[in-house]
Design a protein around this motif. Structure first.
Motif, mmCIF file in Angstrom:
data_model
loop_
_atom_site.group_PDB
_atom_site.id
_atom_site.type_symbol
_atom_site.label_atom_id
_atom_site.label_comp_id
_atom_site.label_asym_id
_atom_site.label_seq_id
_atom_site.Cartn_x
_atom_site.Cartn_y
_atom_site.Cartn_z
ATOM 1 N N GLY A 1 -4.046 -0.319 7.281
ATOM 2 C CA GLY A 1 -4.579 0.387 5.497
ATOM 3 C C GLY A 1 -3.992 0.850 4.231
ATOM 4 N N ASP B 1 -10.744 3.925 -3.904
ATOM 5 C CA ASP B 1 -11.590 2.199 -3.648
ATOM 6 C C ASP B 1 -10.518 1.128 -3.524
ATOM 7 N N SER B 2 -9.737 1.095 -3.889
ATOM 8 C CA SER B 2 -8.775 0.193 -2.931
ATOM 9 C C SER B 2 -8.605 0.482 -1.583
ATOM 10 N N CYS B 3 -8.838 2.209 -0.452
ATOM 11 C CA CYS B 3 -8.777 1.309 1.526
ATOM 12 C C CYS B 3 -8.927 0.297 1.373
ATOM 13 N N GLN B 4 -8.534 0.263 2.855
ATOM 14 C CA GLN B 4 -8.293 -1.313 2.868
ATOM 15 C C GLN B 4 -7.681 -1.386 4.122
ATOM 16 N N ALA B 5 -7.765 -2.334 5.663
ATOM 17 C CA ALA B 5 -7.573 -2.153 6.796
ATOM 18 C C ALA B 5 -6.178 -3.247 7.525
ATOM 19 N N GLU C 1 -4.184 2.441 -0.129
ATOM 20 C CA GLU C 1 -4.686 2.656 -0.104
ATOM 21 C C GLU C 1 -2.971 2.726 -1.678
ATOM 22 N N THR D 1 -13.472 -2.117 7.789
ATOM 23 C CA THR D 1 -13.942 -2.309 6.717
ATOM 24 C C THR D 1 -12.591 -2.253 5.846
ATOM 25 N N ARG D 2 -12.302 -0.705 5.927
ATOM 26 C CA ARG D 2 -11.512 0.176 5.478
ATOM 27 C C ARG D 2 -11.129 0.503 6.014
ATOM 28 N N LYS D 3 -9.884 0.763 5.923
ATOM 29 C CA LYS D 3 -9.317 2.806 6.432
ATOM 30 C C LYS D 3 -7.997 3.075 6.114
ATOM 31 N N CYS D 4 -8.006 4.695 5.541
ATOM 32 C CA CYS D 4 -7.282 5.184 4.660
ATOM 33 C C CYS D 4 -7.505 6.853 5.526
ATOM 34 N N LYS E 1 0.800 -1.497 -0.034
ATOM 35 C CA LYS E 1 0.270 -0.128 0.324
ATOM 36 C C LYS E 1 0.561 1.364 -0.235
#
Length: 333
Positions: free
Chosen positions: A187, A194-198, A189, A211-214, A170
């Motif tokens: 987190g 749209d590619s934000c992740q945790a 991206e 579910t997502r963190k950025c 990332k």
């Protein structure tokens, strides 16, 4: 009621300006670094251009009421450059600012003792444009900056850059926490939200997993072995990760307070038993970003429940400094 509230806020703002000569303007993508009794802020985007006040600090040794903060402006210091979306790490009493969009060189440094600003010449495998919206950690005299597919390492003793391969790919908007001799990335991206992740790298987590963190901010509370994540893109949640069990929880907040809208590109700094959340972008209902001039203070002294401080609370933060800055501590379970 709304008219009364507006009148009260107007009076408070003007009272604040009359008490303190300097009040920072709204900004996002800035840096905040705590050294001794001062929390130094640098850089940031002001909405249409670089924020007008590029260097100032908050004296945490002084008592204050939240919203009435003892700020000191250093923006007139000779050589101060504009910078946004950078990363910053302190080596003893010197702060190194790296990357981002800037009107100077790749690396700037600020000596907090002499109050001297400079742009040192570095050598080695100097990183390129990938050093934007990233985070650094420092171990010894080496600053580690994750650029995505490689780790950039700046040795501050000789200002020499080196690189190493990196699995966690990332490239932006993640958080980085030093745990003993390892760095935990959470987190982030590639280049789009749209590619934000945790996900944390190479670690399996459980519990109330985000579910997502950025675009979030983070602090590490060593007494509680917890990493706290504050807000982020389209997110108004505080998440807690136990670094011993890698279990996610959402902590109990005992009172109302904090941002009422999604906040991103802000900073969060642990000061004793408190976390100061500063500035950032608010996401409006129509999807636009506006810069925030706000600061919030939350008491994290208890392990599983936190409390927002209000305008009625007086505080002298220096009496509760963390063990990194003071040997004793006043945390409680």
């Amino acid at each position: 009621m709304n008219i009364l509230l507006s009148i009260v806020l107007f009076c408070l703002i003007n009272l604040h300006k009359s008490i303190f000569a300097f009040v920072p303007s709204g900004r996002a993508e800035h840096n905040a670094v705590l050294i001794d009794k001062r929390l130094y802020f640098h850089g940031g985007w002001g909405g249409v251009y670089y924020a007008p006040d590029q260097l100032f600090y908050l004296d945490v040794s002084k008592s204050f009421i939240i919203y009435f903060m003892p700020w000191t402006n250093l923006s007139s210091t000779s050589g101060v450059t504009c910078r946004t979306g950078a990363t910053a790490c302190a080596d003893e009493t010197t702060i190194y600012y790296i990357g981002g969009y800037h009107c100077g060189d790749l690396v700037s440094k600020f000596d907090t003792i002499s109050l001297q600003w400079s742009e040192p010449t570095t050598s080695g495998s100097i990183p390129g444009e990938e050093i934007k919206w990233v985070q650094c950690v420092i171990l010894g005299h080496k600053i580690y900056v994750n650029g995505g597919f490689k780790m950039n390492i700046l040795d501050t003793s000789n200002l020499f850059w080196s690189t190493s391969s990196l699995i966690y790919n990332k490239t932006q908007f993640y958080s980085a926490t030093l745990l003993n001799d390892s760095i935990l990335y959470i987190g982030g991206e590639f280049s789009t939200l749209d590619s934000c992740q945790a996900n944390s790298n190479q670690e399996t987590t459980s519990g109330e997993i985000p579910t997502r963190k950025c675009h979030h901010a983070s602090v590490y509370i060593p007494q509680h072995n917890r990493i706290l994540l504050f807000y982020g893109y389209n997110d108004n949640t505080i998440n807690s990760l136990d670094t011993l069990t890698f279990t996610w929880t959402i902590p109990v907040i005992l009172n109302s307070g904090g941002p009422r809208r999604s906040l991103e590109a802000h900073t969060a700094t642990l000061i004793g038993a408190y976390v100061l959340i500063a500035f950032g972008y608010y996401l409006t209902n129509d999807g636009h970003r506006v810069t925030s001039p706000d600061t919030f203070l939350i008491d994290v002294s208890h392990k599983d429940s936190y409390k927002w401080l209000t305008m009625n609370d007086y505080h002298n933060l220096i009496n509760n400094l963390t063990p990194q800055n003071k040997k004793e501590h006043l945390y409680r379970d």
